[in-house]
Design an enzyme around this catalytic site. Structure first.
Site, PDB file in Angstrom:
ATOM      1  N   ASP A 126       8.703 -14.055   0.863  1.00 42.72           N
ATOM      2  CA  ASP A 126       8.883 -14.539   2.121  1.00 42.72           C
ATOM      3  C   ASP A 126      10.405 -14.563   2.650  1.00 42.72           C
ATOM      4  OD1 ASP A 126       8.117 -17.020   3.412  1.00 42.72           O
ATOM      5  OD2 ASP A 126       8.844 -18.143   2.167  1.00 42.72           O
ATOM      6  N   GLU A 154       6.519 -11.460   4.575  1.00 37.44           N
ATOM      7  CA  GLU A 154       5.329 -12.271   5.691  1.00 37.44           C
ATOM      8  C   GLU A 154       6.064 -11.645   6.895  1.00 37.44           C
ATOM      9  OE1 GLU A 154       4.542 -16.217   4.923  1.00 37.44           O
ATOM     10  OE2 GLU A 154       5.865 -17.138   6.722  1.00 37.44           O
ATOM     11  N   ASP A 198       9.565 -21.379  -1.780  1.00 40.73           N
ATOM     12  CA  ASP A 198       9.346 -20.297  -1.136  1.00 40.73           C
ATOM     13  C   ASP A 198       9.293 -19.640  -1.943  1.00 40.73           C
ATOM     14  OD1 ASP A 198      12.066 -20.802   1.297  1.00 40.73           O
ATOM     15  OD2 ASP A 198      12.509 -22.064  -0.548  1.00 40.73           O
TER      16      ASP A 198
END
Lengths: 175, 175
Positions: B7, B68, B141
């Protein structure tokens, strides 16, 4: 001082190598455009950019790297790719142990043309003149990368001269 | 199949390593958050992120990396740093010779919660359940990075099952 300037882009990334001293004419060492195929996977494209930039840094052994700062007011479709490319460019300099400085487009324009709002043609024309070239560097991405390198040499120079002036003033004050 | 999910972020970058097979429960291998100091130079921050991600890839030897995808509708102040961090993350996988896949936030949410518009709490809750953890992974996260890895295992699995079904159908047609 030898500087490698990078105008980051995913499809076209401009690279310009310039040698010079503050307040003196600059000398062109070389310029390049790294192309990556928009149909390729993002991982392949960033890997190719990384490999090419590392090779150019190894070949030219610059003392520092200057990268254009990316802003989000650009085209939203392409700005993410440009930002990723700029991350890879900054990293390429850092991994080689070099100081990396970023400049905004208007800082670069102001450094080479005297105006922060100068157009592409004016920047190209000044880069051609400042480096004493017979013809303008093409494509524009290469000219922008050379302008970044010139900007870094000159601004570094201004800073160095200011620091020298401050030191001299302190020395005078001590006497 | 072992997947390392990222992420991306410049101040906090979540990393999650998950092992699993399509349609089977997944197993947590580990999760991490790489922090970089907002007061540091961008070159230092990207270099630190690159170094940490390369170390985690070397340690866990994943078969693929899932990152991501970054969109510009986020906070304009931070999105450029996030995009640069995502470029470094994609590159870390590619430099290790691994396949790298990117997923949108809604693809990830849909994979783990069934809804592409699920909130952070719901994603964290499902990640906790799907990995059979006693407590939710913190910070968020890390949970998002684990969700990415789970998404990749399951979607890769769906794809593999669909390809197998297509192959089987072709074989039946040939008889």
């Amino acid at each position: 001082m030898r500087v490698l300037g990078v105008d980051p882009g995913l499809t076209r990334c401009g690279v310009g190598v310039v040698e010079g001293l503050p307040g003196r004419p600059c000398k062109l060492i070389g310029y390049y455009v790294v192309y990556t195929d928009p149909d390729d996977d993002i991982a392949l494209r960033l890997l190719r950019l990384d490999t090419e930039l590392a090779a150019l840094v190894a070949e030219h052994k610059p003392e520092s790297v200057a990268v254009e700062r990316v802003f989000s007011q650009h085209n939203v479709r392409t700005v993410m790719g440009t930002a990723q490319a700029s991350g890879v460019a900054v990293l390429a300099g850092a991994r080689a142990g070099l100081p990396v400085q970023t400049y905004t487009p208007s800082e670069v324009k102001a450094a080479v043309t005297g105006s922060g709002t100068a157009g592409k043609a004016q920047v190209t024309s000044m880069v051609t003149r400042l480096l004493g070239l017979d013809a303008p560097p093409r494509p524009a991405d290469a000219a922008d990368a050379l302008a970044l390198a010139i900007c870094h040499i000159w601004r570094g120079g201004t800073r160095a001269r200011m620091e020298a002036a401050v030191l001299a003033a302190k020395r005078r004050a001590r006497r």
